[in-house]
Design a protein around this motif. Structure first.
Motif, PDB file in Angstrom:
ATOM      1  N   LEU A  95       0.849  -1.391  -0.021  1.00 18.46           N
ATOM      2  CA  LEU A  95      -0.249  -0.055   0.117  1.00 18.46           C
ATOM      3  C   LEU A  95       0.947   1.184   0.011  1.00 18.46           C
ATOM      4  O   LEU A  95       1.691   1.263   0.624  1.00 18.46           O
ATOM      5  CB  LEU A  95      -0.799   0.085   1.208  1.00 18.46           C
ATOM      6  N   GLY A  96       0.409   2.103  -0.843  1.00 22.61           N
ATOM      7  CA  GLY A  96       1.194   3.418  -0.840  1.00 22.61           C
ATOM      8  C   GLY A  96       0.314   4.443  -0.422  1.00 22.61           C
ATOM      9  O   GLY A  96      -0.892   4.561  -1.190  1.00 22.61           O
ATOM     10  N   VAL A  97       0.630   5.352   0.414  1.00 22.52           N
ATOM     11  CA  VAL A  97      -0.431   6.824   0.724  1.00 22.52           C
ATOM     12  C   VAL A  97       0.473   7.986   0.749  1.00 22.52           C
ATOM     13  O   VAL A  97       1.715   8.029   1.208  1.00 22.52           O
ATOM     14  CB  VAL A  97      -0.824   6.441   2.177  1.00 22.52           C
ATOM     15  N   PRO A  98      -0.106   8.997   0.648  1.00 24.60           N
ATOM     16  CA  PRO A  98       0.743  10.322   0.663  1.00 24.60           C
ATOM     17  C   PRO A  98       1.003  10.584   2.283  1.00 24.60           C
ATOM     18  O   PRO A  98       0.328  10.228   3.244  1.00 24.60           O
ATOM     19  CB  PRO A  98      -0.318  11.471   0.080  1.00 24.60           C
ATOM     20  N   HIS A  99       1.864  11.622   2.419  1.00 23.44           N
ATOM     21  CA  HIS A  99       2.321  11.886   3.934  1.00 23.44           C
ATOM     22  C   HIS A  99       1.225  12.336   4.782  1.00 23.44           C
ATOM     23  O   HIS A  99       1.164  11.863   5.872  1.00 23.44           O
ATOM     24  CB  HIS A  99       3.404  13.023   3.669  1.00 23.44           C
ATOM     25  N   ASP A 100       0.134  13.100   4.110  1.00 22.13           N
ATOM     26  CA  ASP A 100      -0.910  13.677   4.943  1.00 22.13           C
ATOM     27  C   ASP A 100      -1.857  12.538   5.684  1.00 22.13           C
ATOM     28  O   ASP A 100      -1.994  12.658   6.692  1.00 22.13           O
ATOM     29  CB  ASP A 100      -1.950  14.407   4.125  1.00 22.13           C
ATOM     30  N   PHE A 101      -1.916  11.603   4.991  1.00 16.00           N
ATOM     31  CA  PHE A 101      -2.623  10.298   5.602  1.00 16.00           C
ATOM     32  C   PHE A 101      -1.922   9.489   6.646  1.00 16.00           C
ATOM     33  O   PHE A 101      -2.572   8.718   7.210  1.00 16.00           O
ATOM     34  CB  PHE A 101      -3.235   9.535   4.622  1.00 16.00           C
ATOM     35  N   ALA A 102      -0.545   9.226   6.797  1.00 14.02           N
ATOM     36  CA  ALA A 102       0.176   8.276   7.259  1.00 14.02           C
ATOM     37  C   ALA A 102      -0.162   8.425   8.633  1.00 14.02           C
ATOM     38  O   ALA A 102      -0.032   7.318   9.471  1.00 14.02           O
ATOM     39  CB  ALA A 102       1.697   8.435   7.273  1.00 14.02           C
ATOM     40  N   GLU A 103      -0.114   9.799   9.362  1.00  8.71           N
ATOM     41  CA  GLU A 103      -0.366   9.643  10.465  1.00  8.71           C
ATOM     42  C   GLU A 103      -1.638  10.114  11.132  1.00  8.71           C
ATOM     43  O   GLU A 103      -2.139  10.174  12.500  1.00  8.71           O
ATOM     44  CB  GLU A 103       0.589  10.710  11.396  1.00  8.71           C
ATOM     45  N   ASP A 127       5.014   8.469   0.483  1.00  6.82           N
ATOM     46  CA  ASP A 127       5.629   9.393  -0.496  1.00  6.82           C
ATOM     47  C   ASP A 127       4.591  10.385  -1.063  1.00  6.82           C
ATOM     48  O   ASP A 127       3.374  10.273  -0.651  1.00  6.82           O
ATOM     49  CB  ASP A 127       6.271   8.386  -1.444  1.00  6.82           C
ATOM     50  N   GLN A 128       5.395  11.133  -2.000  1.00  6.13           N
ATOM     51  CA  GLN A 128       4.354  11.973  -2.806  1.00  6.13           C
ATOM     52  C   GLN A 128       3.575  11.381  -3.534  1.00  6.13           C
ATOM     53  O   GLN A 128       3.887  10.284  -4.017  1.00  6.13           O
ATOM     54  CB  GLN A 128       5.225  13.117  -3.518  1.00  6.13           C
ATOM     55  N   SER A 129       2.681  11.842  -4.237  1.00  3.42           N
ATOM     56  CA  SER A 129       1.461  11.260  -5.118  1.00  3.42           C
ATOM     57  C   SER A 129       2.382  10.608  -6.298  1.00  3.42           C
ATOM     58  O   SER A 129       1.873   9.359  -6.792  1.00  3.42           O
ATOM     59  CB  SER A 129       0.432  12.088  -5.423  1.00  3.42           C
ATOM     60  N   GLY A 130       3.146  11.555  -6.933  1.00  2.96           N
ATOM     61  CA  GLY A 130       3.816  11.058  -8.206  1.00  2.96           C
ATOM     62  C   GLY A 130       4.308   9.654  -7.812  1.00  2.96           C
ATOM     63  O   GLY A 130       4.296   8.757  -8.949  1.00  2.96           O
ATOM     64  N   PRO A 131       5.284   9.479  -6.962  1.00  5.37           N
ATOM     65  CA  PRO A 131       6.043   8.272  -7.279  1.00  5.37           C
ATOM     66  C   PRO A 131       5.228   7.205  -6.863  1.00  5.37           C
ATOM     67  O   PRO A 131       5.659   5.918  -7.135  1.00  5.37           O
ATOM     68  CB  PRO A 131       7.106   8.529  -5.959  1.00  5.37           C
ATOM     69  N   LEU A 132       4.212   7.330  -5.981  1.00  7.95           N
ATOM     70  CA  LEU A 132       3.225   6.431  -5.479  1.00  7.95           C
ATOM     71  C   LEU A 132       2.597   5.733  -6.822  1.00  7.95           C
ATOM     72  O   LEU A 132       2.314   4.749  -6.903  1.00  7.95           O
ATOM     73  CB  LEU A 132       2.306   6.800  -4.568  1.00  7.95           C
ATOM     74  N   VAL A 133       2.065   6.759  -7.650  1.00 11.10           N
ATOM     75  CA  VAL A 133       1.472   6.282  -8.909  1.00 11.10           C
ATOM     76  C   VAL A 133       2.530   5.622  -9.578  1.00 11.10           C
ATOM     77  O   VAL A 133       2.000   4.566 -10.338  1.00 11.10           O
ATOM     78  CB  VAL A 133       0.829   7.570  -9.634  1.00 11.10           C
ATOM     79  N   GLU A 134       3.468   5.998 -10.017  1.00 10.39           N
ATOM     80  CA  GLU A 134       4.471   5.294 -10.737  1.00 10.39           C
ATOM     81  C   GLU A 134       4.719   3.989 -10.227  1.00 10.39           C
ATOM     82  O   GLU A 134       5.183   2.943 -10.947  1.00 10.39           O
ATOM     83  CB  GLU A 134       6.005   6.343 -10.872  1.00 10.39           C
ATOM     84  N   LEU A 145      -3.360   5.428  -2.747  1.00 11.72           N
ATOM     85  CA  LEU A 145      -3.978   6.841  -2.637  1.00 11.72           C
ATOM     86  C   LEU A 145      -2.920   7.891  -3.170  1.00 11.72           C
ATOM     87  O   LEU A 145      -1.935   7.985  -2.927  1.00 11.72           O
ATOM     88  CB  LEU A 145      -4.449   7.277  -1.169  1.00 11.72           C
ATOM     89  N   ALA A 146      -3.690   8.831  -3.853  1.00  8.39           N
ATOM     90  CA  ALA A 146      -2.785   9.820  -4.652  1.00  8.39           C
ATOM     91  C   ALA A 146      -3.515  11.023  -4.911  1.00  8.39           C
ATOM     92  O   ALA A 146      -4.895  10.896  -5.410  1.00  8.39           O
ATOM     93  CB  ALA A 146      -2.267   9.409  -5.972  1.00  8.39           C
ATOM     94  N   PHE A 147      -3.225  12.145  -4.615  1.00 12.55           N
ATOM     95  CA  PHE A 147      -3.914  13.458  -5.080  1.00 12.55           C
ATOM     96  C   PHE A 147      -3.567  13.581  -6.512  1.00 12.55           C
ATOM     97  O   PHE A 147      -2.726  13.147  -7.044  1.00 12.55           O
ATOM     98  CB  PHE A 147      -3.279  14.689  -4.297  1.00 12.55           C
ATOM     99  N   PHE A 258      -7.687  10.263  -5.264  1.00 15.45           N
ATOM    100  CA  PHE A 258      -7.790   8.971  -6.343  1.00 15.45           C
ATOM    101  C   PHE A 258      -7.370   7.803  -5.633  1.00 15.45           C
ATOM    102  O   PHE A 258      -6.463   7.859  -4.680  1.00 15.45           O
ATOM    103  CB  PHE A 258      -7.359   9.308  -7.632  1.00 15.45           C
ATOM    104  N   MET A 259      -8.033   6.708  -5.727  1.00 16.17           N
ATOM    105  CA  MET A 259      -7.497   5.319  -5.383  1.00 16.17           C
ATOM    106  C   MET A 259      -6.726   4.659  -6.710  1.00 16.17           C
ATOM    107  O   MET A 259      -7.495   4.728  -7.524  1.00 16.17           O
ATOM    108  CB  MET A 259      -8.484   4.314  -4.905  1.00 16.17           C
ATOM    109  N   VAL A 260      -5.567   4.270  -6.944  1.00 10.81           N
ATOM    110  CA  VAL A 260      -5.044   3.798  -7.848  1.00 10.81           C
ATOM    111  C   VAL A 260      -4.966   2.332  -7.779  1.00 10.81           C
ATOM    112  O   VAL A 260      -4.157   1.851  -6.809  1.00 10.81           O
ATOM    113  CB  VAL A 260      -3.842   4.476  -8.518  1.00 10.81           C
ATOM    114  N   ARG A 261      -5.078   1.490  -8.480  1.00 12.30           N
ATOM    115  CA  ARG A 261      -5.006   0.124  -8.487  1.00 12.30           C
ATOM    116  C   ARG A 261      -4.082  -0.618  -9.478  1.00 12.30           C
ATOM    117  O   ARG A 261      -4.130  -0.097 -10.651  1.00 12.30           O
ATOM    118  CB  ARG A 261      -6.315  -0.746  -8.503  1.00 12.30           C
ATOM    119  N   ALA A 262      -3.172  -1.784  -9.035  1.00 14.34           N
ATOM    120  CA  ALA A 262      -2.482  -2.464 -10.090  1.00 14.34           C
ATOM    121  C   ALA A 262      -3.332  -3.250 -11.029  1.00 14.34           C
ATOM    122  O   ALA A 262      -4.430  -3.700 -10.294  1.00 14.34           O
ATOM    123  CB  ALA A 262      -1.405  -3.161  -9.410  1.00 14.34           C
TER     124      ALA A 262
END
Length: 291
Positions: A95-103, A127-134, A145-147, A258-262
């Motif tokens: 699972l990947g999430v932006p920093h905002d949601f981690a805590e 991480d930031q949204s870009g690296p998570l989507v990548e 999750l990604a902005f 957004f929620m991005v799925r493999a």
């Protein structure tokens, strides 16, 4: 009228994968069969659920409403089958999430998932949204999750969060001595672009005072009085004041999440995705610590 779960699954798959062709491949159907299923669904409902925008098929307002119900019905079906069969999920989900949601709500969400599915293992990336989507596109991350981003996400929209200006008491706004000091994450960052575009449109001079690699570092710089941050109101330090619009600062609008799925099948990721959808703070609510 009774809606067919198989057709609803086709609808959800087409939206999540960003096209009828990809949905057909995953569901082992022909593209024409996918089109026929969805056209028959529109006929039964008596309204269009897709509309053509350029070369793409986009959901109508009715389609967006139906999508939420479809996800919920499929999740209930999976829960019912699992409960009757006594099935236990196994496997790993990354699972990947932006920093905002981690805590904010992530710890309780992960605890609930682990309690419900003790046979699974979790891997987390913050991480930031870009690296998570990548990471999802390259296959290393199952679910993220990604902005919003300029390149488009191709995921399912979870909601929109208002974006605010934050600063410590005493930090001057526009019109103070020198350009407005900004605190940002490294580029590319949707909030960095958002505040720079807003300031430029309002003809307000600015400078980058601090560039950070994490939101926690941004909050530390803001608490030190080093400048202004533009973020959603998610887990914000109580010492900071929040401004939506005013004091000479331009409005920043909303950021879509957004929620991005493999594309590969992963039952553990399916279960976690359902839990995350229910755990996201509804648009308009503030998951803050008093900010």
């Amino acid at each position: 009228m009774i809606l067919d779960l198989a057709t609803l699954r086709t609808l959800v798959t087409a939206v999540d994968l960003g096209g009828f062709g990809r949905a057909a491949e995953k569901l082992h159907l022909s593209p024409s069969a996918v089109s026929l299923q969805l056209r028959a669904l529109e006929d039964r409902l008596g309204t269009a659920i897709f509309q053509r925008v350029g070369r793409k098929q986009e959901l109508t307002q009715a389609g967006e409403r139906l999508l939420g119900y479809a996800r919920h019905m499929l999740e209930l079906n999976a829960d019912a089958v699992g409960a009757v069969r006594g099935e236990q999920l196994e496997g790993r989900v990354h699972l990947g999430v932006p920093h905002d949601f981690a805590e904010a709500w992530l710890p309780s969400t992960l605890a609930a998932f682990a309690a419900a599915h003790p046979g699974t293992s979790l891997e987390l990336s913050v991480d930031q949204s870009g690296p998570l989507v990548e990471g999802v596109r390259e296959g290393g991350i199952d679910l993220a999750l990604a902005f919003e981003s300029d390149g488009g996400l191709g995921g399912s929209l979870l909601g929109a969060f208002a974006v605010y200006w934050f600063a410590a008491e005493g930090v001057a706004g526009p019109g103070g001595a020198g350009p407005l000091p900004l605190l940002t994450l490294e580029a590319p960052c949707v909030f960095r672009r958002r505040m720079i575009a807003a300031l430029d449109a309002a003809h307000i001079p600015w400078r980058i005072a601090v560039t950070a690699r994490s939101v926690s570092a941004l909050w530390a710089a803001a608490r030190a009085g080093l400048g202004w941050v533009a973020r959603p109101a998610i887990h914000v330090p109580a010492e900071l004041r929040r401004i939506e619009v005013g004091e000479g600062l331009p409005a920043l609008g909303e950021a879509s999440l957004f929620m991005v799925r493999a594309e590969r099948a992963n039952p553990a990721a399916d279960a976690l995705a359902g839990l995350l959808r229910n755990g996201i703070v509804p648009p308009g609510d503030d998951a803050t610590n008093g900010a």
